[in-house]
Design a protein around this motif. Structure first.
Motif, mmCIF file in Angstrom:
data_model
loop_
_atom_site.group_PDB
_atom_site.id
_atom_site.type_symbol
_atom_site.label_atom_id
_atom_site.label_comp_id
_atom_site.label_asym_id
_atom_site.label_seq_id
_atom_site.Cartn_x
_atom_site.Cartn_y
_atom_site.Cartn_z
ATOM 1 N N LYS A 2 0.839 -1.187 0.000
ATOM 2 C CA LYS A 2 0.000 0.000 0.000
ATOM 3 C C LYS A 2 0.881 1.247 0.000
ATOM 4 O O LYS A 2 1.753 1.395 0.855
ATOM 5 N N ILE A 3 0.647 2.117 -0.977
ATOM 6 C CA ILE A 3 1.439 3.336 -1.132
ATOM 7 C C ILE A 3 0.503 4.542 -1.079
ATOM 8 O O ILE A 3 -0.485 4.597 -1.821
ATOM 9 N N CYS A 4 0.807 5.488 -0.212
ATOM 10 C CA CYS A 4 0.057 6.746 -0.166
ATOM 11 C C CYS A 4 0.980 7.890 -0.542
ATOM 12 O O CYS A 4 2.101 7.993 -0.033
ATOM 13 N N ILE A 5 0.508 8.742 -1.446
ATOM 14 C CA ILE A 5 1.254 9.940 -1.824
ATOM 15 C C ILE A 5 0.609 11.123 -1.115
ATOM 16 O O ILE A 5 -0.545 11.463 -1.380
ATOM 17 N N PHE A 6 1.360 11.707 -0.214
ATOM 18 C CA PHE A 6 0.829 12.804 0.601
ATOM 19 C C PHE A 6 1.291 14.129 0.000
ATOM 20 O O PHE A 6 2.470 14.446 0.009
ATOM 21 N N GLY A 7 0.323 14.877 -0.528
ATOM 22 C CA GLY A 7 0.641 16.116 -1.229
ATOM 23 C C GLY A 7 0.664 15.866 -2.729
ATOM 24 O O GLY A 7 1.656 16.118 -3.407
ATOM 25 N N ALA A 8 -0.450 15.333 -3.229
ATOM 26 C CA ALA A 8 -0.494 14.877 -4.622
ATOM 27 C C ALA A 8 -0.789 16.029 -5.569
ATOM 28 O O ALA A 8 -1.826 16.084 -6.216
ATOM 29 N N GLY A 9 0.164 16.968 -5.643
ATOM 30 C CA GLY A 9 0.083 18.034 -6.625
ATOM 31 C C GLY A 9 0.714 17.587 -7.926
ATOM 32 O O GLY A 9 0.409 16.503 -8.430
ATOM 33 N N ALA A 10 1.621 18.392 -8.461
ATOM 34 C CA ALA A 10 2.198 18.081 -9.767
ATOM 35 C C ALA A 10 3.039 16.802 -9.739
ATOM 36 O O ALA A 10 2.779 15.850 -10.479
ATOM 37 N N GLY A 12 3.541 14.599 -7.139
ATOM 38 C CA GLY A 12 2.824 13.484 -6.529
ATOM 39 C C GLY A 12 1.736 12.940 -7.429
ATOM 40 O O GLY A 12 1.502 11.726 -7.487
ATOM 41 N N GLY A 13 1.055 13.822 -8.146
ATOM 42 C CA GLY A 13 0.021 13.381 -9.074
ATOM 43 C C GLY A 13 0.593 12.592 -10.237
ATOM 44 O O GLY A 13 0.022 11.579 -10.671
ATOM 45 N N TYR A 14 1.738 13.054 -10.757
ATOM 46 C CA TYR A 14 2.415 12.329 -11.845
ATOM 47 C C TYR A 14 2.776 10.918 -11.391
ATOM 48 O O TYR A 14 2.474 9.922 -12.068
ATOM 49 N N MET A 15 3.382 10.818 -10.227
ATOM 50 C CA MET A 15 3.746 9.506 -9.697
ATOM 51 C C MET A 15 2.503 8.655 -9.458
ATOM 52 O O MET A 15 2.488 7.456 -9.752
ATOM 53 N N GLY A 16 1.446 9.289 -8.950
ATOM 54 C CA GLY A 16 0.218 8.565 -8.656
ATOM 55 C C GLY A 16 -0.421 7.954 -9.890
ATOM 56 O O GLY A 16 -0.875 6.801 -9.866
ATOM 57 N N VAL A 17 -0.476 8.710 -10.973
ATOM 58 C CA VAL A 17 -1.044 8.178 -12.212
ATOM 59 C C VAL A 17 -0.225 6.987 -12.709
ATOM 60 O O VAL A 17 -0.783 5.941 -13.084
ATOM 61 N N LYS A 18 1.089 7.126 -12.711
ATOM 62 C CA LYS A 18 1.936 6.044 -13.213
ATOM 63 C C LYS A 18 1.774 4.772 -12.380
ATOM 64 O O LYS A 18 1.685 3.670 -12.920
ATOM 65 N N LEU A 19 1.696 4.933 -11.048
ATOM 66 C CA LEU A 19 1.511 3.769 -10.188
ATOM 67 C C LEU A 19 0.128 3.143 -10.398
ATOM 68 O O LEU A 19 -0.012 1.920 -10.463
ATOM 69 N N ALA A 20 -0.898 3.991 -10.502
ATOM 70 C CA ALA A 20 -2.253 3.485 -10.707
ATOM 71 C C ALA A 20 -2.364 2.737 -12.030
ATOM 72 O O ALA A 20 -3.013 1.680 -12.112
ATOM 73 N N LEU A 185 8.165 1.211 -8.398
ATOM 74 C CA LEU A 185 8.240 2.399 -9.245
ATOM 75 C C LEU A 185 8.727 2.042 -10.647
ATOM 76 O O LEU A 185 8.233 2.581 -11.644
ATOM 77 N N SER A 186 9.679 1.140 -10.731
ATOM 78 C CA SER A 186 10.180 0.703 -12.042
ATOM 79 C C SER A 186 9.092 0.016 -12.846
ATOM 80 O O SER A 186 8.988 0.194 -14.068
ATOM 81 N N SER A 187 8.245 -0.766 -12.162
ATOM 82 C CA SER A 187 7.139 -1.439 -12.838
ATOM 83 C C SER A 187 6.129 -0.441 -13.389
ATOM 84 O O SER A 187 5.368 -0.766 -14.306
ATOM 85 N N ALA A 188 6.137 0.767 -12.823
ATOM 86 C CA ALA A 188 5.238 1.821 -13.286
ATOM 87 C C ALA A 188 5.879 2.699 -14.364
ATOM 88 O O ALA A 188 5.312 3.732 -14.747
#
Length: 325
Positions: A2-10, A12-20, A185-188
């Motif tokens: 389980k990964i939470c990105i705290f402060g998902a602006g630019a 964090g949002g970029y990382m979040g989309v790639k992981l999702a 992260l590499s898998s994303a």
């Protein structure tokens, strides 16, 4: 995992989309219109080449909705983190790793650093030891963030360049937790090398942020101008030489020299630094983590920082006069 990105602006949002996209169990903490847009219509990423992706994401402004995580990746501005440590506690379980993807000198810098300063705490980046006591330094995994991105509108991230998030343990080990996150992260589709000397990378990035950011905010000169104008280049160079002296006294090895680093800034072109953008938007600037911390480290190690201190005084006053101090 389980990964939470705290402060998902630019970033964090970029990382979040790639992981999702990669199927990771990822959640995002955000607020305001950006959060509302993500909850209503998902999170959209516009890639460098113009390709657009939209993913449904789990997003909230209340960490209690999300529960304990394996990794909490903090992508806030440095000055915002101490105040939200209590708010983050529902995310933290017995084995949670805090990934510090924040600009500047990190609050954990002297944790497990061999030498006379081991365990030293930095008031400029962690007032009142909020993070040291609230997270605990043993939880931390360092991260140097290289991508450039922006929130083009609520719920939409525009990726400009880069996809590397260097990871590193404070003691330099290649731990299981670092390797597991690197694999995720590499898998994303992201680059996530585990570095044995993460502090070296922290300083190379800080070199530019320390000097280019405040100078650009004070002068409103883009990188190509401030790095080639003889006067501002000399000021930036003076700040960087002072910083290098401190860093090398702390055991850091720089892979490039000062002038090559400044030339690299010039090559970026007509870029407005994040500090200048924050000033124009009426937002607090990352002054202490980028500049104040270097001054504090100079005092700690006994290395004078006259150029850094001069620019620090000017940018602090600029923030005060702009009402964003």
């Amino acid at each position: 995992m389980k990964i939470c990105i705290f402060g998902a602006g630019a970033i964090g949002g970029y990382m979040g989309v790639k992981l999702a996209q990669a199927g990771a169990d990822v959640s995002l903490v955000a607020r305001g219109p950006h959060l509302a847009a993500m909850q209503e219509k998902g999170l959209t990423l516009i890639e460098e080449g113009g390709e657009t992706t939209n993913v449904a994401v789990t997003a909230s402004d209340n960490p209690a909705d999300l529960g304990p995580q394996d990794y909490v990746i903090v992508t806030l501005k440095a000055h915002s983190v101490p105040g939200v440590v209590p708010h983050m506690q529902p995310l933290i379980g017995p084995d949670t790793t805090i990934v510090s993807g924040v600009n500047g000198v990190p609050w954990w810098y002297f944790h497990k650093l061999d030498g006379p300063y081991e365990g030293t705490r930095l008031e400029s980046v962690d007032p009142g030891n909020a993070q040291w006591d609230g997270f605990g330094p043993d939880r931390v995994l360092g991260c140097v963030v290289y991508p450039a991105a922006e929130v083009s509108e609520p719920g939409t991230i525009k990726h400009i360049e880069g996809n590397r998030f260097s990871l590193g343990e404070p003691d330099g080990s290649k731990s299981d937790r670092a390797l597991a996150l690197s694999k995720a992260l590499s898998s994303a589709g992201l680059k996530a090398p585990v570095r044995p000397r993460i502090r070296d990378e922290i300083w190379v990035k800080l070199w530019g942020n320390l000097s280019f950011n405040p100078i650009s905010a004070l002068t409103h000169a883009t990188l190509d101008v401030l790095c080639t104008d003889p006067g501002t280049r000399a000021v930036a160079r003076g700040m960087m030489v002072e910083a290098q002296t401190i860093a090398e006294a702390l055991g850091v090895k720089f892979p490039i020299d000062v002038d090559r680093r400044i030339d690299g800034g010039a090559a970026v072109g007509a870029h407005r630094t994040s500090m200048w953008q924050d000033l124009d938007a009426g937002r607090p600037m990352e002054i202490e983590a980028l500049v104040g911390a270097v001054s504090e480290l100079g005092t700690l190690t006994g290395h004078p920082t006259p150029t850094v201190d001069t620019v620090l005084a000017l940018i602090r006053l600029r923030a005060k006069m702009a009402g964003v101090a």
